[in-house]
Structures are given as structure tokens and as C-alpha cells.
Design a protein around this motif. Structure first.
Motif, mmCIF file in Angstrom:
data_model
loop_
_atom_site.group_PDB
_atom_site.id
_atom_site.type_symbol
_atom_site.label_atom_id
_atom_site.label_comp_id
_atom_site.label_asym_id
_atom_site.label_seq_id
_atom_site.Cartn_x
_atom_site.Cartn_y
_atom_site.Cartn_z
ATOM 1 N N GLU A 124 0.899 -1.414 -0.026
ATOM 2 C CA GLU A 124 0.047 -0.014 -0.152
ATOM 3 C C GLU A 124 0.923 1.025 -0.017
ATOM 4 O OE1 GLU A 124 0.992 -1.122 4.139
ATOM 5 O OE2 GLU A 124 0.290 -2.163 2.237
ATOM 6 N N LYS A 125 2.045 1.263 0.405
ATOM 7 C CA LYS A 125 2.894 2.396 0.461
ATOM 8 C C LYS A 125 3.751 2.662 -0.942
ATOM 9 C CE LYS A 125 4.180 2.121 5.307
ATOM 10 N NZ LYS A 125 5.248 1.853 6.368
ATOM 11 N N GLY A 126 3.280 1.568 -2.056
ATOM 12 C CA GLY A 126 3.981 1.701 -3.225
ATOM 13 C C GLY A 126 5.232 1.059 -3.582
ATOM 14 N N LEU A 127 5.574 0.234 -2.391
ATOM 15 C CA LEU A 127 6.880 -0.426 -2.270
ATOM 16 C C LEU A 127 6.798 -1.854 -2.837
ATOM 17 C CD1 LEU A 127 8.366 0.857 0.978
ATOM 18 C CD2 LEU A 127 8.983 1.836 -1.413
ATOM 19 N N MET A 128 7.874 -2.443 -3.484
ATOM 20 C CA MET A 128 7.757 -3.707 -3.985
ATOM 21 C C MET A 128 8.170 -4.519 -2.606
ATOM 22 S SD MET A 128 9.247 -5.175 -7.551
ATOM 23 C CE MET A 128 8.517 -6.748 -8.185
ATOM 24 N N GLU A 129 7.350 -5.746 -2.435
ATOM 25 C CA GLU A 129 7.677 -6.809 -1.593
ATOM 26 C C GLU A 129 8.524 -7.883 -2.061
ATOM 27 O OE1 GLU A 129 4.237 -7.094 0.836
ATOM 28 O OE2 GLU A 129 4.416 -5.632 1.748
ATOM 29 N N LYS A 130 7.997 -8.153 -3.064
ATOM 30 C CA LYS A 130 8.550 -9.546 -3.829
ATOM 31 C C LYS A 130 8.350 -9.473 -5.298
ATOM 32 C CE LYS A 130 4.803 -12.913 -3.656
ATOM 33 N NZ LYS A 130 4.503 -14.350 -3.673
ATOM 34 N N GLY A 131 9.053 -10.246 -6.180
ATOM 35 C CA GLY A 131 8.672 -10.320 -7.469
ATOM 36 C C GLY A 131 9.848 -9.939 -8.335
ATOM 37 N N VAL A 132 9.655 -9.888 -9.744
ATOM 38 C CA VAL A 132 10.672 -9.574 -10.480
ATOM 39 C C VAL A 132 10.331 -8.363 -11.523
ATOM 40 C CG1 VAL A 132 11.995 -10.582 -12.772
ATOM 41 C CG2 VAL A 132 11.028 -11.953 -10.897
ATOM 42 N N ILE A 133 11.438 -7.439 -11.782
ATOM 43 C CA ILE A 133 11.395 -6.442 -12.697
ATOM 44 C C ILE A 133 12.435 -6.716 -13.590
ATOM 45 C CG2 ILE A 133 11.581 -3.905 -13.136
ATOM 46 C CD1 ILE A 133 10.900 -3.319 -9.891
#
Length: 292
Positions: A192-201
Motif C-alpha cells: 500500500e506504500k507503493g513499495l515492492m515486497e517480492k517479484g521480478v522487474i
């Protein structure tokens, strides 16, 4: 580290206690800077910055590298694994949104140990920021330790990969690596803060005269479009040894960038773009051993 280093697809098979591999460094962890970095993608940098740790040496050593002093010249200071874990916690204390391991493929085993030491005290995600030229076996050493992968997938065409990075079977390796990264992290999660918690960019730096290669690259990577974000970079400007290659010895044109952006939109990717003004040296840190 095992006696013979084969952490990356180059499989140098050298004893890095005695001599350097293609990456240009020994088996001793060497760091050039540790800082709060605000030049990453919005869900990585956020308001407080990404806790970037810049590792010396590189398993890609691209001719046009913007971090040439670190990747090619090996600038940095040797530190033990225990100190590396302390640096992670110091960056967290400074308010970093994450711990960002920049070009750590050739130190993947030591980085994994440092994360394991720090993990009980880390409350922020760990990012593995790499050039995409990875071995599945090495990535599996990071499973459960790395939360976010940030591969810069550079080439589709084998000829380009060999010309600018000397990287055999580059896209084949990079494509398989992305698959493994997605398997480990699953679909990206932004809080909700717009920060990535996990995943791939998936990052991609478009090169001059290479927009058609970029289009082919994304057409093949489209199989991952529902699981990953992309970052379409236009920050290229000639540096490193780029002057030795006339075809890339200039900045990217708006036409070239637009052609790739249009294709990515057509393919249905979601992600980030860069402004034309990014093509300068402002995004490159001053490597001065800060935080080491």
C-alpha cells in the motif's frame, strides 16, 4: 566458494584464490560503495532510498558500462562476509527500503552467507540486481534469501551479446534465469506504500541502432508479462569503451525509444519508463568507498 569458480555461465573454472576470473576479481568480497540510492525504479527506491551495495567486478563487463570504474577496473575494498552482513543492517538502520545487491553474481555464494547471517534481523526485502547472465544452480543458492530480482536483460541477438559483452548464449541463459526468478518469487507484489515486497522487474537498456533487437527481446519475454514488471531504460550515453564501437557511440533517439515502448504497450507489459533527460551521468554514483 568452491576451489574452481563456475558461478556464472562463463564457467571460468579458475581458483579465484590464486587468479581472477573473467569478472576481474578474486574470491575476496570487494565493495565500492554502500548507500541510500534514489535512482532505482519507484517501488525500489521509494521515499527513503534503496540500500544499494555496489560489488566490484562483473561477470558481464559490457563495453558501454556506466559503472566502468567498478565493473572493469575493480575499484573497491576487500571485506569479510561478516562485514558485508553488518553493512546490510547499517543500511536498514539508515531507513533503506530494501537491501540492493548490485552486480553480485560472481559473489553469489558469499552474498548468500551474508544474507543468512543478517536475515534474523532484516525487516526489509533483499534485491538481487544483475545483468541477467545467470546459472540456474547459482540462483537456487539464493532461493528463500532474495525477495526481489532485478535483472537487466541486455540482448536478444547472439551477435550483439558477443560484440559488446563476449557473452555466449546470452539470451538463452537470461530467459531461463528469468523463469527461475519468477518461479522463486511468484507474481510481483507492491504494498500500500507503493513499495515492492517480492517479484521480478525486468530492466532493459535500449542501445543505439538496436531497437529492433529490443523488440524481439520483449516479444520473447512476453510469456512472463502477467508475472513481472518491466523497466524500459533510455539512460544510455556513450561511456566506458563505447567509442570503440561507432554504431553505439551516441545517445538514443526518441524514435528508437518510442518504437520499443509502443511494442511493449502492444504486448501488454506493465512497468516503468524513463525521461529523455536520464541519458546523462547523474544516475551514476560517485564510487568512493562510502559505507564500506
Amino acid at each position: 566458494m568452491s576451489e574452481k569458480c563456475n558461478l556464472c555461465p562463463r564457467e571460468c573454472n579458475v581458483d579465484r584464490q590464486l587468479s581472477n576470473g573473467f569478472c576481474g576479481v578474486s574470491d575476496k568480497v570487494r565493495i565500492a560503495k554502500a548507500m541510500l540510492h534514489f535512482g532505482e525504479e519507484p517501488p525500489i527506491s521509494g521515499e527513503h532510498g534503496s540500500g544499494a551495495v555496489f560489488f566490484s567486478g562483473c561477470n558481464m563487463r559490457c563495453a558501454f558500462c556506466q559503472n566502468f570504474k567498478v565493473s572493469h577496473c575493480g575499484f573497491g575494498k576487500e571485506i569479510p562476509v561478516e562485514r558485508l552482513s553488518e553493512i546490510f543492517l547499517e543500511l536498514q538502520e539508515k531507513g533503506a527500503n530494501n537491501i540492493n545487491l548490485v552486480t553480485a553474481t560472481h559473489y553469489a555464494d558469499q552474498a548468500a552467507k551474508a544474507i543468512e547471517i543478517a536475515k534474523p534481523y532484516l525487516k526489509i526485502p533483499v534485491v538481487f540486481n544483475c545483468g541477467g547472465y545467470e546459472k540456474i544452480e547459482t540462483l537456487k543458492m539464493l532461493e528463500g534469501l532474495v525477495d526481489i530480482y532485478l535483472p537487466d536483460i541486455k540482448y536478444f541477438d547472439e551477435a550483439l551479446a558477443l560484440r559488446y559483452s563476449g557473452a555466449k548464449s546470452y539470451f538463452e541463459r537470461a530467459f531461463a534465469a528469468v523463469g527461475e526468478m519468477v518461479r522463486q518469487t511468484g507474481k510481483y507484489v507492491v504494498n500500500e506504500k507503493g513499495l515492492m515486497e517480492k517479484g521480478v522487474i525486468i530492466r532493459h537498456l535500449i542501445l543505439p541502432n538496436c531497437y529492433k533487437d529490443s523488440i524481439m527481446l520483449f516479444r520473447h519475454l512476453a510469456v512472463f508479462k502477467d508475472s513481472v514488471l518491466i523497466s524500459l531504460m533510455r539512460q544510455y550515453f556513450p561511456c566506458g569503451n563505447a567509442e570503440k564501437f561507432p554504431e553505439i557511440n551516441r545517445k538514443l533517439t526518441t524514435f528508437e525509444y518510442r518504437k520499443v515502448l509502443d511494442e511493449c504497450e502492444k504486448l501488454g507489459f506493465d512497468g516503468f519508463v524513463q525521461e529523455k533527460e536520464s541519458a546523462c551521468g547523474d544516475m551514476t554514483p560517485e564510487f568512493d568507498l562510502e559505507g564500506v
